[in-house]
Enzyme design. Structure first.
Site: not given
Length: 217
Positions: A9, A11
């Site tokens: 991922d 953020d």
């Protein structure tokens, strides 16, 4: 833990974009007369369009899409305070040094994700999966399944690295191994992740005859 590749991922996992995210969404909430607290509690790990549809229920899809484009422009241009999280740059550089496949798999759109990736000065991923490329966003497994496919790996050969509840759920649903980093304690399935960490700095990566070994310092 053994694997053949990594699906990260962006953020909250590789990049600290929280100040920019919260600026954009708080301003949006205030402009719409929606509770900022409710918005911030909902959005993390999800596609922006999913959040807008949730909070703009009853409005036309055309209106929602127009709102999305305005929000996307704000988030793609406001990168003040966006930095790499501790251990992110070193870990990605080490994966590159050892020729270990890795991808970024984010709920953000390409304009937003690429701006934040660039602001954080992170190495370029071999594969960059963004919201535009999947029909169903996290917590559905589509994005991580596509990331594994683009790396030429089976999902079970990949490790998902995630901070958000929706992302952890997506990784588990995809059949991947999962490393949670600062994920909420009440994340559904958190007891099934392989490692539950507070920082990427503790990860050690090395090649073995059986595959890529992932361990902790």
């Amino acid at each position: 833990m053994l694997c053949k590749g990594f699906l990260f991922d962006l953020d909250g996992t590789l990049v600290d974009s929280l100040p920019a995210v919260e600026r954009a969404w708080i301003n949006w909430a205030l402009s719409r007369g929606v509770s900022p607290q409710e918005v911030l509690a909902f959005i993390h790990g999800k596609q922006a369009i999913t959040s807008l549809r949730h909070f703009m229920a009853g409005e036309s899809e055309e209106t929602i899409q127009q709102e999305f484009l305005k929000l996307e422009q704000i988030e793609a241009t406001d990168t003040e305070g966006v930095t790499a999280l501790p251990g992110a740059h070193l870990l990605l550089s080490e994966l590159n040094r050892q020729n270990i496949p890795w991808a970024i798999v984010t709920s953000g759109s390409m304009p937003v994700a690429s701006a934040r990736h660039k602001a954080a000065l992170l190495p370029e991923p071999e594969v960059f999966i963004t919201a535009e490329q999947v029909k169903h966003g996290k917590p559905q497994p589509d994005a991580y399944l596509l990331g594994a496919e683009r790396l030429g790996l089976a999902p079970e050969e990949c490790v998902v690295v995630e901070d958000a509840a929706a992302g952890v759920m997506a990784g588990l649903a995809a059949g991947c191994k999962v490393i949670a980093v600062n994920a909420p304690d009440d994340t559904p399935g958190i007891e099934n992740v392989d490692f539950d960490l507070t920082t990427l700095e503790v990860l050690l990566i090395s090649h073995t005859d059986e595959g890529v070994k992932v361990s902790l310092r």
